[in-house]
Every structure is written in structure tokens, then in C-alpha cells.
Design a protein around this motif. Sequence first.
Motif, short mmCIF file in Angstrom:
data_model
loop_
_atom_site.label_atom_id
_atom_site.label_comp_id
_atom_site.label_asym_id
_atom_site.label_seq_id
_atom_site.Cartn_x
_atom_site.Cartn_y
_atom_site.Cartn_z
N LEU A 242 46.74 -51.92 -77.49
CA LEU A 242 45.59 -52.41 -76.74
C LEU A 242 45.09 -53.70 -77.37
N GLU A 243 45.00 -54.76 -76.55
CA GLU A 243 44.43 -56.04 -76.99
C GLU A 243 42.98 -56.15 -76.52
N TRP A 244 42.12 -56.65 -77.42
CA TRP A 244 40.72 -56.90 -77.06
C TRP A 244 40.25 -58.04 -77.94
N ASP A 245 40.03 -59.22 -77.34
CA ASP A 245 39.80 -60.43 -78.13
C ASP A 245 38.43 -61.07 -77.94
N GLU A 246 37.72 -60.72 -76.88
CA GLU A 246 36.39 -61.25 -76.62
C GLU A 246 35.46 -60.08 -76.33
N ASP A 247 34.16 -60.28 -76.66
CA ASP A 247 33.18 -59.19 -76.46
C ASP A 247 33.71 -57.90 -77.06
N ILE A 248 34.15 -57.99 -78.31
CA ILE A 248 34.85 -56.89 -78.97
C ILE A 248 33.89 -55.75 -79.27
N PRO A 249 34.23 -54.54 -78.83
CA PRO A 249 33.38 -53.39 -79.10
C PRO A 249 33.57 -52.87 -80.52
N SER A 250 32.86 -51.81 -80.88
CA SER A 250 33.06 -51.18 -82.18
C SER A 250 34.48 -50.64 -82.28
N PHE A 251 34.93 -50.43 -83.51
CA PHE A 251 36.29 -49.92 -83.68
C PHE A 251 36.48 -48.58 -82.98
N PRO A 252 35.57 -47.60 -83.13
CA PRO A 252 35.79 -46.32 -82.43
C PRO A 252 35.87 -46.47 -80.91
N GLU A 253 35.09 -47.40 -80.33
CA GLU A 253 35.15 -47.61 -78.89
C GLU A 253 36.50 -48.21 -78.49
N MET A 254 36.97 -49.19 -79.25
CA MET A 254 38.25 -49.79 -78.93
C MET A 254 39.39 -48.78 -79.11
N GLU A 255 39.30 -47.99 -80.16
CA GLU A 255 40.31 -46.97 -80.43
C GLU A 255 40.35 -45.95 -79.29
N GLU A 256 39.19 -45.55 -78.79
CA GLU A 256 39.12 -44.58 -77.70
C GLU A 256 39.81 -45.12 -76.46
N GLU A 257 39.61 -46.40 -76.17
CA GLU A 257 40.28 -47.02 -75.02
C GLU A 257 41.79 -47.02 -75.22
N ALA A 258 42.24 -47.35 -76.42
CA ALA A 258 43.68 -47.38 -76.70
C ALA A 258 44.31 -46.01 -76.54
N LEU A 259 43.61 -44.99 -76.98
CA LEU A 259 44.18 -43.64 -76.98
C LEU A 259 44.28 -43.03 -75.59
N LYS A 260 43.70 -43.71 -74.57
CA LYS A 260 43.94 -43.27 -73.20
C LYS A 260 45.43 -43.32 -72.87
N ALA A 261 46.13 -44.29 -73.47
CA ALA A 261 47.57 -44.40 -73.25
C ALA A 261 48.30 -43.17 -73.76
N LYS A 262 47.86 -42.67 -74.91
CA LYS A 262 48.48 -41.47 -75.48
C LYS A 262 48.25 -40.26 -74.58
N SER A 263 47.05 -40.17 -73.99
CA SER A 263 46.75 -39.07 -73.09
C SER A 263 47.63 -39.10 -71.86
N ILE A 264 47.85 -40.31 -71.33
CA ILE A 264 48.69 -40.44 -70.13
C ILE A 264 50.12 -40.02 -70.43
N ILE A 265 50.66 -40.49 -71.54
CA ILE A 265 52.03 -40.15 -71.89
C ILE A 265 52.13 -38.67 -72.28
N GLY A 266 51.11 -38.17 -72.98
CA GLY A 266 51.10 -36.77 -73.36
C GLY A 266 51.11 -35.84 -72.18
N SER A 267 50.43 -36.23 -71.09
CA SER A 267 50.40 -35.38 -69.91
C SER A 267 51.77 -35.30 -69.24
N LEU A 268 52.61 -36.29 -69.51
CA LEU A 268 53.95 -36.31 -68.93
C LEU A 268 54.87 -35.31 -69.62
N ILE A 269 54.66 -35.08 -70.93
CA ILE A 269 55.63 -34.30 -71.69
C ILE A 269 55.09 -32.93 -72.10
N THR A 270 53.88 -32.59 -71.63
CA THR A 270 53.34 -31.28 -71.95
C THR A 270 53.44 -30.34 -70.76
#
Length: 270
Positions: A242-270
Amino acid sequence: MSSIGVGLRKEHYPYLRKGEPVRISWFEAITENYMDTQGRPLEMLEFIRRNFPVALHGVSLSILGGSFPDKQYLERWKELIQRIDPFLVSDHLCWTEQSGNYLHDLLPFPFTKEFLKFAIERTEQVQEILGRRILLENVSTYLSFPQNEMTEWEFISELSKKSGCGILLDINNIYVNSINHGFSAIEYLRSIPWENVGQIHLAGHTDTGEFLFDTHSKPVSKEVWELFSSFSDKIQAIPVLLEWDEDIPSFPEMEEEALKAKSIIGSLIT
């Protein structure tokens, strides 16, 4: 399953220094931010590298520029690679300078056979100097050329196959360009040689009302998440950033957005 990363940004240095919990798997550092310093930025990158894998992502190679090769730039880049030992090294398929003057933008070029030959030669030269494979990223663009002899995805596919470089596939940029230039993002993603894709980028864009602008200042759009989900079976073994270069949120907020990708892929293989 894909490993999920975020960009290393100075706004998050204090949080990361405190040893707060981190759920993503790796970081991507902008190459130029660490090539010309022996101070705090480089020390911070080495601190992160002791605990996480790191990818180096450049913005100034200007592989199709008029002043290439910048031997001093390539030497500093190689030194940083040797110092950090990144698991991926990448830059953009574009030009960023003319006559030695950097224009601070990732600029487009015509998709012609002549430019393809040119790009293959340049890419092979960089890989020979660095002694390793690089990934090249598709960029967002706001104009197209009447001289085009092929599509963007045909150009990138042929470049990868003939030069041996990998593809850094930015799905946000594909969506932005599909709207700005009127092609099918689905066709683009279906046509890419996925065996050559070494990394995925996700980011947010801004709708100006007249065109989409790749600002990296917002969460990933619904449309880009839908594209990501549609091809998640191909992405599940590829590192995702996940890239975020302007109006950068807190690290936990940015991390939460990135981890949506893991949830999407996880739903495919579970």
C-alpha cells in the motif's frame, strides 16, 4: 499467501522507533531518500532492515530519459543495495529528466516498436550494472500518443519477456489510466504475464471531475479493490504494497488499510 507491506515514511519514524506492534510483513523505502545521506534517514532504514525485509523503490532512474545512464546515480544505488540487501529493487517505466534537468514527474512515452527496443536495451544495461533483476512499474498517465503501435500492457509484457525484468504492477495506475484513456482494466490484467509480476502496488487516487489523478492521498478506491479481488487468485503469492504519500494517516490507520488486501486473499483460500 501474499505478504503485505507499506511504504516507510518519516511521519511514522517515532511510532516505529518505540517498538509498537506491527502487523504488516515488510516495508518499501524510496531509494533516493536514502542514497545521499549518512544521517537519520539511513540509520532508520537500517533499524527497520534489522527487523523486516525491505524493498527499494526508485523514482529518479529515468530509464527512458535523455541523459541515461547517470553513472553516479547507478553507483550510489548499487552501494545502497549492497548495504541494505533488499528483497526487491524497482523503479518506473518512464522518463523524468531532459538534458540533465529533473522534471519531478513520471512522464509517458509512445508505445512503439522503436521505444520497446530502446527500453529493452536500457533495462538490460541497468540489470547488468546492478548485477540483479529489477522490477519496472506501470505509471499513471494523462495523455496518449497517436504514434502508439501497441497497448500499454503489450509493451510492458514484451519488455519483461525480452529483457528479463520483472513487472511491478500498480493496479491503481491501471484503473486511473483505463478511465483517463478509455480502455478495459480487466483486459489489461488478463493480458499481463503474471509469472513475471514480482510485486503489486495499491494506492488511492483523486477524481477531479475531468480525469482521475494518482495522488496517493486517499484510501484505495472501491473500484481498485474490486479489480484486486477479481485477480486475487493470481496475486495470492505476490508481495502487495500500500502506497500513501500525501495526507498520511497514523501508522495503525495505514496498516489497517493495507491489511484489507490480506483479508481479500485470505477469503479466497479459506
